[in-house]
Scaffold this motif. Structure first.
Motif, PDB file in Angstrom:
ATOM      1  N   LEU A   1     -10.122 -50.287  -5.338  1.00  9.01           N
ATOM      2  CA  LEU A   1     -10.311 -51.474  -4.498  1.00  9.01           C
ATOM      3  C   LEU A   1      -9.589 -52.671  -5.119  1.00  9.01           C
ATOM      4  O   LEU A   1      -8.978 -53.479  -4.414  1.00  9.01           O
ATOM      5  N   ASP A   2      -9.639 -52.748  -6.446  1.00 11.05           N
ATOM      6  CA  ASP A   2      -8.969 -53.861  -7.116  1.00 11.05           C
ATOM      7  C   ASP A   2      -7.458 -53.790  -6.912  1.00 11.05           C
ATOM      8  O   ASP A   2      -6.797 -54.806  -6.686  1.00 11.05           O
ATOM      9  N   ARG A   3      -6.894 -52.579  -6.974  1.00  6.96           N
ATOM     10  CA  ARG A   3      -5.451 -52.441  -6.776  1.00  6.96           C
ATOM     11  C   ARG A   3      -5.056 -52.774  -5.345  1.00  6.96           C
ATOM     12  O   ARG A   3      -3.938 -53.199  -5.067  1.00  6.96           O
ATOM     13  N   LEU A   4      -5.976 -52.508  -4.426  1.00  7.32           N
ATOM     14  CA  LEU A   4      -5.722 -52.739  -3.005  1.00  7.32           C
ATOM     15  C   LEU A   4      -5.833 -54.212  -2.627  1.00  7.32           C
ATOM     16  O   LEU A   4      -5.178 -54.685  -1.689  1.00  7.32           O
ATOM     17  N   ALA A   5      -6.643 -54.947  -3.390  1.00 12.96           N
ATOM     18  CA  ALA A   5      -6.999 -56.303  -2.981  1.00 12.96           C
ATOM     19  C   ALA A   5      -5.839 -57.288  -3.148  1.00 12.96           C
ATOM     20  O   ALA A   5      -5.143 -57.289  -4.164  1.00 12.96           O
ATOM     21  N   LEU A   6      -5.646 -58.124  -2.123  1.00  6.61           N
ATOM     22  CA  LEU A   6      -4.687 -59.228  -2.203  1.00  6.61           C
ATOM     23  C   LEU A   6      -5.464 -60.540  -2.241  1.00  6.61           C
ATOM     24  O   LEU A   6      -6.544 -60.649  -1.663  1.00  6.61           O
ATOM     25  N   THR A   7      -4.903 -61.512  -2.938  1.00  4.12           N
ATOM     26  CA  THR A   7      -5.479 -62.854  -2.976  1.00  4.12           C
ATOM     27  C   THR A   7      -4.333 -63.809  -2.657  1.00  4.12           C
ATOM     28  O   THR A   7      -3.156 -63.401  -2.634  1.00  4.12           O
ATOM     29  N   GLN A   8      -4.668 -65.048  -2.467  1.00  2.00           N
ATOM     30  CA  GLN A   8      -3.624 -66.062  -2.275  1.00  2.00           C
ATOM     31  C   GLN A   8      -2.628 -65.988  -3.438  1.00  2.00           C
ATOM     32  O   GLN A   8      -1.415 -66.037  -3.239  1.00  2.00           O
TER      33      GLN A   8
END
Lengths: 421, 421
Positions: free
Chosen positions: B70-77
């Protein structure tokens, strides 16, 4: 039986790996000395080669082999001398191994070099001609690779005699005999075992007709390099010097029609068709070439009407497909649809057309105002050639010594560790 | 259904070819302008990306995806800003296309140049991380290639949003949108269709675990480049500075244990085992690394007895296999038997040992007295990286822009024909 054959091929590959591990330490001096030893041994034992070759010729004749194939198979004192001299030429070429391709000192002080290294274990699958056995062994040795040679069964006696001599010479020169090995040639399965020996074999180069090459590419799990299928075109542009165009078309088609850099198709711009089509047709016919032409070409006597297949045919004979195109871009589109990515030539006096052709045509060699016949390792100054790659990965066009190598990054530090980022 | 999918993939590849034919004519100025346009569009439309990404994260969580995935998948600003900035870095890199690799005037006056050209249509198959979508598109564009992107179904919404933005930016910059296309990701068969689209696709680069890469290599008829499986070793020689050795082992293992340049095995020369084994074991354990050791290592508390499998395992976690070897050559033999050809390091103060190690070990990178963590396109000064090749053909080690190119021989003459020989 097949399992035995598989084990035979794999065992040869494992012996080749041991030999390759020694070759990686061999200096140029030692490799060149071995090449000279091989040449001398071939000369001294030419009679063994010729006796073995006579058996192949006899068997080939009994099996009804065509006369041109018998000619490719036949060795003479002169041809043996030729391959021996070829080894000496290879000895004279620079050693590709160790060449520094890139190098720098990184901002953190790490010393970085990318150097050429041998590929390792290289397989060759090839057809009739026994001289390929010696050429391939010599190029592989010089580039630090162990060679697994899978020749044609029609050349079995010749290849066996040649490889025995080469192996003796390697040993005499203090290098491992297993740097050159001949694989069983009677069963097509030995090719399959070679091209699926992933991890044991680093590269396989098929040399032969489209059938062999397609079979290898379909089945291989080992990396391969496609070679030598040439559906080459000559395109004569609107502004071409027609004398020059005629010379180039004739040379491209007739210099040696059986080789892959020979032209197989002629494209002529519509603006000059009235003048050039009759003229080039007559010149080709005078040189005993059969023209397979579109409607415009077929107006002349003796021209065979082209079928759709003709545009995709690598004749390797005194035949040429010919059509008129409306524009440079139509010629480029025809080549994109039918070319094999080998050599494509334009004859033109228009700089913009020449630049567009060389930029847009996607082939190993694109040629302006010269014959397709120049695509050749010797002509390009490589000194020797193991084949002409028509793929885009790793090597494209004539393959010399450096195309038989890989590279390695060598990094020297003084205890450098990488900060977290 | 499967036939439909096949046609869908092939149709995308044909559109990519049309786009690639345009890219071959695009100047560096136009490509860089498009890269800046893409970066600006990503920033301006970051909310679209983040909304799409939230759907992927929600679906992933519902499907029970592990927290690290999930961390690898997550995008942030911040991550969107990061990939946009990455495109601007690529715009600043030199254009590999048109570089003259070799050139000369032949004795007969023919003007010969070997120039870098785009590969054409390049496929990428990759797993979770959506930033790869943007990185790959940017590197492909700069090197003049059309990209077919086959990402993970877990990142489908994110990838769809990203590619829509990149395509709009390409069009705004006057380049074909089809230079970047996303392939269907729900059916594994779309990978199969991509890697067997011979003639339509010039190169496929799989990025992911060993399973994906092996599947691609087994089935592919399109040329492929293996990337990123790293069973890297650190060998501590008899003469090593043990402080340095400890630093290098720890950095190689723990800097980022989930990446391919992390060390997975430690080899220690017997002469220093009494001093170094307890010391490095304690240091590793302090850093929360589980040591899977041979008999010598297993004397220490907390060390797990290594099984045969450990020597071949790419843990990608805080685990390391460790054994004592009797000699440099035993270390080299261990690496030959178990290494994956990625990065191999020696810590030594013996010049002869360092030279023997760098010459004999067959890997993309061989490192003396530095961490394995330096094998990286950014660290090597390439400015960007599309993956790390562990094969010997075409590209070896970190792949930057020039590794995404092929070459072409361009020959200019003045009516040259080749004499018969």
């Amino acid at each position: 039986m097949t399992d035995d054959l598989r084990e035979q091929v794999h065992a040869a590959a494992r012996r080749a790996r041991v030999a390759a591990d020694e070759l990686v330490l061999a200096t140029r001096e030692r490799k060149d000395a071995a090449l000279h030893e091989m040449a001398a041994a071939l000369r001294a034992r030419a009679h063994e080669v010729l006796e073995a070759n006579a058996k192949d010729i006899e068997a080939g004749r009994a099996a009804g082999l065509a006369e041109n194939l018998l000619d490719r198979l036949a060795l003479t004192q002169g041809r043996v001398e030729g391959v021996a001299a070829g080894l000496e030429v290879v000895a004279g070429l620079p050693d590709p191994i160790g060449e520094v391709l890139r190098g720098s000192i990184l901002p953190n002080g790490l010393e970085l070099r990318q150097v050429r290294v041998p590929m390792g274990v290289v397989g060759m699958v090839y057809e009739a001609r026994p001289n390929v056995t010696v050429d391939a062994a010599g190029l592989a040795l010089k580039s630090g690779n162990a060679a697994l040679l899978r020749g044609s069964s029609t050349a079995e006696h010749s290849n066996t005699a040649l490889v025995a001599i080469l192996r003796d010479a390697l040993e005499a020169a203090g290098l491992p005999a297993d740097a050159v090995q001949l694989l069983p040639c009677h069963d097509r399965a030995s090719v399959t075992h070679l091209i699926t020996a992933r991890g044991l074999v680093d590269l396989v180069i098929p040399r032969g007709g489209a059938g062999l090459i397609n079979a290898v590419v379909q089945q291989a799990t080992v990396p391969t390099i496609e070679t030598g299928v040439g559906n080459c075109h000559v395109y004569v542009d609107a502004t071409a010097d027609l004398d020059m165009a005629e010379r180039i078309v004739l040379n491209s088609k007739t210099r040696r029609s059986s080789v892959c850099n020979a032209a197989e198709s002629l494209l002529v711009h519509a603006d000059i068709a009235d003048e050039f089509v009759p003229r080039v047709t007559a010149a080709l016919q005078k040189a005993e070439v059969t023209v397979h032409g579109d409607d415009r070409f077929a107006r002349a006597e003796g021209v065979v009407a082209a079928t759709d297949d003709d545009w995709d045919t690598e004749y390797l004979s005194l035949d040429i497909a010919a059509r008129v195109v409306g524009s440079l871009d139509e010629a480029i589109a025809h080549i994109a649809a039918h070319g094999s990515g080998h050599t494509e030539a334009i004859v033109t006096n228009d700089v913009r057309a020449a630049r567009r052709f060389t930029t847009r045509v996607d082939a190993a060699a694109v040629v302006v105002n010269a014959s397709t016949a120049f695509t050749d390792g010797g002509e390009f100054g490589m000194g020797a050639e193991i084949g002409i790659s028509t793929q885009k990965l790793h090597a494209r066009g004539p393959m010399g010594l450096s195309e038989l190598t890989s590279s390695k990054w060598v990094v020297w530090g003084e205890g450098h560790v990488r900060p977290s980022s």
